[in-house]
Structures are given as C-alpha cells and as structure tokens.
Motif scaffolding. Structure first.
Motif, PDB file in Angstrom:
ATOM      1  N   ASP A 193       0.856  -1.199   0.000  1.00 44.83           N
ATOM      2  CA  ASP A 193       0.000   0.000   0.000  1.00 44.83           C
ATOM      3  C   ASP A 193       0.882   1.237   0.000  1.00 44.83           C
ATOM      4  N   PRO A 194       0.714   2.153  -0.968  1.00 42.13           N
ATOM      5  CA  PRO A 194       1.525   3.376  -0.981  1.00 42.13           C
ATOM      6  C   PRO A 194       1.426   4.179   0.313  1.00 42.13           C
ATOM      7  N   ALA A 195       0.283   4.093   0.995  1.00 43.04           N
ATOM      8  CA  ALA A 195       0.151   4.801   2.271  1.00 43.04           C
ATOM      9  C   ALA A 195       1.143   4.276   3.287  1.00 43.04           C
ATOM     10  N   ALA A 196       1.434   2.973   3.253  1.00 38.89           N
ATOM     11  CA  ALA A 196       2.427   2.400   4.166  1.00 38.89           C
ATOM     12  C   ALA A 196       3.830   2.852   3.792  1.00 38.89           C
ATOM     13  N   ILE A 197       4.098   2.973   2.484  1.00 39.30           N
ATOM     14  CA  ILE A 197       5.406   3.503   2.065  1.00 39.30           C
ATOM     15  C   ILE A 197       5.576   4.916   2.600  1.00 39.30           C
ATOM     16  N   ARG A 198       4.523   5.701   2.475  1.00 39.20           N
ATOM     17  CA  ARG A 198       4.607   7.084   2.961  1.00 39.20           C
ATOM     18  C   ARG A 198       4.789   7.122   4.479  1.00 39.20           C
ATOM     19  N   LEU A 199       4.084   6.268   5.197  1.00 40.16           N
ATOM     20  CA  LEU A 199       4.254   6.223   6.646  1.00 40.16           C
ATOM     21  C   LEU A 199       5.672   5.802   7.036  1.00 40.16           C
ATOM     22  N   THR A 200       6.284   4.940   6.248  1.00 43.26           N
ATOM     23  CA  THR A 200       7.681   4.580   6.502  1.00 43.26           C
ATOM     24  C   THR A 200       8.577   5.806   6.416  1.00 43.26           C
ATOM     25  N   LEU A 201       8.353   6.629   5.408  1.00 42.15           N
ATOM     26  CA  LEU A 201       9.136   7.858   5.252  1.00 42.15           C
ATOM     27  C   LEU A 201       8.877   8.816   6.417  1.00 42.15           C
ATOM     28  N   LEU A 202       7.609   8.971   6.776  1.00 43.01           N
ATOM     29  CA  LEU A 202       7.231   9.919   7.822  1.00 43.01           C
ATOM     30  C   LEU A 202       7.748   9.518   9.197  1.00 43.01           C
TER      31      LEU A 202
ATOM     32  N   ARG B 102       1.088   0.130  11.636  1.00 43.46           N
ATOM     33  CA  ARG B 102       0.558   1.443  12.047  1.00 43.46           C
ATOM     34  C   ARG B 102      -0.635   1.820  11.176  1.00 43.46           C
ATOM     35  N   LEU B 103      -0.523   1.599   9.881  1.00 38.69           N
ATOM     36  CA  LEU B 103      -1.614   1.928   8.977  1.00 38.69           C
ATOM     37  C   LEU B 103      -2.863   1.137   9.334  1.00 38.69           C
ATOM     38  N   ASP B 104      -2.718  -0.135   9.659  1.00 34.55           N
ATOM     39  CA  ASP B 104      -3.869  -0.952  10.064  1.00 34.55           C
ATOM     40  C   ASP B 104      -4.516  -0.391  11.328  1.00 34.55           C
ATOM     41  N   ARG B 105      -3.686   0.009  12.309  1.00 41.17           N
ATOM     42  CA  ARG B 105      -4.239   0.544  13.567  1.00 41.17           C
ATOM     43  C   ARG B 105      -4.996   1.844  13.309  1.00 41.17           C
ATOM     44  N   TRP B 106      -4.443   2.700  12.504  1.00 40.00           N
ATOM     45  CA  TRP B 106      -5.089   3.978  12.229  1.00 40.00           C
ATOM     46  C   TRP B 106      -6.405   3.775  11.481  1.00 40.00           C
ATOM     47  N   ARG B 107      -6.397   2.915  10.490  1.00 40.84           N
ATOM     48  CA  ARG B 107      -7.616   2.690   9.714  1.00 40.84           C
ATOM     49  C   ARG B 107      -8.708   2.056  10.571  1.00 40.84           C
ATOM     50  N   ALA B 108      -8.316   1.162  11.459  1.00 41.31           N
ATOM     51  CA  ALA B 108      -9.299   0.571  12.364  1.00 41.31           C
ATOM     52  C   ALA B 108      -9.900   1.639  13.273  1.00 41.31           C
TER      53      ALA B 108
ATOM     54  N   ASP C 215      -0.854   8.054  16.946  1.00 37.87           N
ATOM     55  CA  ASP C 215      -0.811   6.759  17.646  1.00 37.87           C
ATOM     56  C   ASP C 215      -1.540   6.841  18.986  1.00 37.87           C
ATOM     57  N   ARG C 216      -1.296   7.921  19.732  1.00 37.38           N
ATOM     58  CA  ARG C 216      -1.927   8.048  21.050  1.00 37.38           C
ATOM     59  C   ARG C 216      -3.441   8.138  20.916  1.00 37.38           C
ATOM     60  N   TRP C 217      -3.909   8.891  19.918  1.00 32.50           N
ATOM     61  CA  TRP C 217      -5.368   9.008  19.712  1.00 32.50           C
ATOM     62  C   TRP C 217      -5.949   7.648  19.334  1.00 32.50           C
TER      63      TRP C 217
ATOM     64  N   GLN D  88      -8.687   5.466  21.338  1.00 29.71           N
ATOM     65  CA  GLN D  88      -9.898   5.009  20.653  1.00 29.71           C
ATOM     66  C   GLN D  88     -10.093   3.503  20.872  1.00 29.71           C
ATOM     67  N   GLN D  89      -9.026   2.749  20.787  1.00 27.32           N
ATOM     68  CA  GLN D  89      -9.085   1.303  20.951  1.00 27.32           C
ATOM     69  C   GLN D  89      -9.436   0.909  22.388  1.00 27.32           C
ATOM     70  N   GLU D  90      -8.863   1.660  23.352  1.00 32.07           N
ATOM     71  CA  GLU D  90      -9.025   1.297  24.762  1.00 32.07           C
ATOM     72  C   GLU D  90     -10.380   1.686  25.318  1.00 32.07           C
ATOM     73  N   SER D  91     -10.803   2.905  25.023  1.00 38.31           N
ATOM     74  CA  SER D  91     -12.008   3.401  25.702  1.00 38.31           C
ATOM     75  C   SER D  91     -13.038   4.043  24.787  1.00 38.31           C
ATOM     76  N   GLY D  92     -12.725   4.122  23.491  1.00 34.40           N
ATOM     77  CA  GLY D  92     -13.677   4.726  22.582  1.00 34.40           C
ATOM     78  C   GLY D  92     -13.894   6.195  22.880  1.00 34.40           C
ATOM     79  N   GLY D  93     -15.101   6.697  22.634  1.00 38.03           N
ATOM     80  CA  GLY D  93     -15.418   8.096  22.886  1.00 38.03           C
ATOM     81  C   GLY D  93     -16.815   8.395  22.427  1.00 38.03           C
ATOM     82  N   THR D  94     -17.204   9.636  22.602  1.00 40.83           N
ATOM     83  CA  THR D  94     -18.588  10.021  22.294  1.00 40.83           C
ATOM     84  C   THR D  94     -18.673  11.079  21.202  1.00 40.83           C
ATOM     85  N   ASP D  95     -17.536  11.486  20.645  1.00 38.54           N
ATOM     86  CA  ASP D  95     -17.544  12.526  19.609  1.00 38.54           C
ATOM     87  C   ASP D  95     -17.788  11.864  18.258  1.00 38.54           C
TER      88      ASP D  95
END
Length: 409
Positions: free
Chosen positions: A306-315, A336-342, A377-379, A383-390
């Motif tokens: 996935d090009p997005a993963a290539i870009r994340l590698t650079l970033l 990381r890309l999988d975690r963010w997309r989830a 990553d922290r956000w 999101q994974q641990e406790s979710g949210g209401t927004d």
C-alpha cells in the motif's frame, strides 16, 4: 513538460502555524514568513532510474512543507525540474542500447506514477532541462559578457570568484569542496581552469552526444547548475522562500546555483532558506544509483504494498536524519496503517481537536513528522481502549492525516 495530478487536500478547521525549519546556510532554525504565495524550488530527478526511497524521502519532506503552508491558508508556487539530459542518462542509454530521449521519457513517466501513488502534491511548473535551454543560453552569455565566465577549449566555465558570497550555503573549506566536486560531477583537475572549483556552464558539443544551438556559445548543452538557476529565476525570481533537495546537493549544486544567480542579478540571497533532506541507506551504505543498492517505489507497488504504508515509513523518520531501509521499518508502517484505519472506521471516538493542533505544532517545528505520527498513535490507542462520544472525531482525524501528512485512511 506536465507534472502529475493533484490529490485533494481537505480543509481543516482553524489555521496552521508558520514553519520553523533548518537552514543549511545559517546552520540553525529559521521561521519562514512568506507572503500570500509561498515560493519553493526543489531539484528533480535525472531520469535514468526512478524512483528509489532516497528520492521518495526527499520529495516527501518538501511535500510536507507545502502542506504546512497550505494549512496557513497560503497559496504555494512550487517549481521542480527534470534533468533530462546529463552524462549519467546518456551513459545508461548507451549501456542499455536504447535512445536516451526514450529512456528519459519512460523514467519520468514512472516517477509521475510513483508521486501520484504517494500523494505528493505536484509542482505548478515541471520543467525539463531540454525545454529550458532557450532560457539558459542568454544567462550564460550574460555571465560571460560580465566577466563572470570564461571559455576553455570551447566549454564555458563560471568563475566562483565572481560571487563574493560563494561558500555561504555549505560553509565547506576548499579541500572539502574540491573532493566533493570530483565526486559529484565536477572536474577540479582539468588543466586551464582559473579555479579548480569553477563549474561548467555550457559544454561544447561532443561527437556522438546531443547538442543544441547555443548562440554565441556554439553548439552544446547546459551544465547542471545553470539549468536549475534558469528555471528558478524564470518562474520564482530571486529571494524565493525555500531551495530544497537532498543533503548531497548542498555542495556543489546549491552552492554553485546560488552563486550563478547572485552573480547574474547582483542580489543576495537566491533563496531565503536552503533545506536539505537526509540520505536513506541500504546494507550500510547510502542508497544511490551508482552503487545499485536501491529499493524502488514502483517495485514495492508491484508487490502489492500500500503506498500509504510507504509514505508512513518515510514519515517515521525525521526528514534531516540519515536512516536505513529495512523490511522491519516497512512492516512497522503497515501495522501502524492498520491501527489507524481501524480507529477511524469506528462511528465515534475521543475528541480530535487537540490532536489536530499537536500535528500542526509538530510539523511547524522543523517538520517533526515522527512526533506527529506519535500523536496520532496516542489518539488511536485511546480510541481502541475506551472509545469516545464525539461522532465527528474519526472524520476529523482522517481529514487531518490526509491534509497534513498526505496519508489516505
């Protein structure tokens, strides 16, 4: 010459911060305060083999510069060249038994495809050296007529002593300059030159090589540095905001280009900041065409990465750092890309307002993309641990990551 299509940059609430960035010429951070239109020139490829991770890392850095400026509600006037005639290109064409123009067109087309896939914002002007020749010749003639250039066996050289600011970009001593000149396309040992460091402005026609009408210079082709100067002055003028490229361009390319422009115009500086990206290595050495130790964007794309993963590698690496490409850094980016997309696929989440500001602050601080990734990553972890209401938070994060980091979730 045409560039590549632009991906849409989402608009974000609020406004970004002015960019503080490392300037090679001063050796420290400078705060850039462009006018309503920010001006940037980034040196492009020599299209005989494109696009490896070193290229991608460099263009990613200056894509971030554009995104920071766009987030401040400025327009961006971005110019990039293509050195579509030069010794390495001609040598590769001879080696492979192909026409040099066909090779240049093929590799430039592949570069465009890679930049599109990586969501790099295109330049407003994408100019080849060959098409710039009508504008290059008069500049060389002006330098010669002003006594800033001289002829040697039909070739025309720039005299570095014509610019009192020569050396002000790289701040290297003469011995280091001479060594790098020999390694990076110069000819410091050629007899008859006034100064070993003097670079060629116009190469007289050689048998079996392409050449063009050079007016009073005779038939030939342009030197490397004057190519970028002609394009930059034509489209941006003097005193533009950022001159960018890899750290291996600080000397001789950007040093010589600055001196050419300053001798031509009598103005200083050519650019307000000289910004350089670090080198990407493989197997303990700098990734380069001459060494053949290359990882290509197109190769990874063909393998289904996935090009997005290539870009994340650079970033994940600060743009000024030298770093090593490994399978592990790519695997880390894919995870990381999988975690963010989830995280952004959920209907609600923690508020994203603070995250947007954290990304903005990180990028404004000398393009600190690793810090920006850590904030996302922290956000995502929250999101994974406790979710949210927004209910709008995942959408805000997705748009912010796209607009500021160029990653589509």
């Amino acid at each position: 010459m045409h560039a590549w299509p632009a991906s849409e940059v989402p608009a974000l609430p609020g406004q970004g911060r002015d960019l503080r960035i490392h300037d090679t010429a001063t050796g420290g951070l400078v705060t850039l305060d462009p006018g309503p239109v920010a001006r940037i020139y980034v040196c492009g490829i020599t299209p005989y083999d494109a696009t490896h991770m070193g290229h991608a890392a460099t263009y990613n850095a200056f894509d971030l510069v554009q995104r920071v400026w766009l987030d401040t509600k400025r327009q961006v006037h971005y110019v990039q060249n293509v050195t579509d005639v030069d010794d390495p290109l001609l040598e590769r064409a001879v080696r492979d038994g192909v026409d040099w123009t066909a090779l240049a067109e093929q590799e430039t087309a592949l570069f465009r495809e890679d930049m599109t896939a990586l969501r790099m914002l295109p330049p407003r002007h994408y100019i080849g050296a060959v098409e710039a020749i009508p504008g290059i010749v008069p500049l060389v003639e002006r330098l010669r007529d002003a006594g800033a250039a001289y002829e040697l066996e039909g070739d025309t050289y720039f005299s570095v002593e014509a610019d009192p600011h020569f050396g002000g970009v790289s701040h290297l001593d003469a011995a280091a300059m001479r060594l790098l000149s020999a390694e990076r396309g110069g000819d410091p040992d050629r007899p008859g030159k006034k100064n070993p460091l003097d670079p060629m402005l116009w190469m007289a026609a050689r048998e079996g090589e392409p050449s063009w009408d050079g007016g009073t210079l005779g038939r030939g082709r342009p030197g490397w540095h004057i190519e970028c100067v002609a394009i930059a002055l034509d489209h941006l003028g003097m005193g533009f905001d950022v001159q960018g490229g890899g750290s291996d361009l600080a000397f001789p390319h950007h040093e010589m280009g600055a001196s050419h422009a300053q001798a031509l115009t009598g103005e200083f500086p050519m650019a307000k900041a000289y910004v350089h990206a670090g080198m990407v290595g493989l197997d303990g050495e700098k990734m380069s065409k001459s060494k053949g130790n290359l990882v290509f964007v197109s190769q990874l794309r063909r393998e289904g990465v996935d090009p997005a993963a290539i870009r994340l590698t650079l970033l994940a690496h600060h743009y000024r750092s030298d770093w090593e490409w490994t399978d592990q850094v790519l695997q880390d980016a894919l995870a990381r890309l999988d975690r963010w997309r989830a995280a952004v696929s959920r209907p609600d989440g923690p508020s994203a307002e603070a995250l947007v500001e954290q990304i903005r602050e990180a990028l404004a601080n000398d393009l600190d993309s690793p810090a920006a990734l850590e904030a996302v990553d922290r956000w995502a972890a929250l999101q994974q641990e406790s979710g949210g209401t927004d209910m709008g938070a995942p959408g805000v994060v997705s748009r912010a990551v796209d607009a500021l980091l160029g990653v589509a979730l």
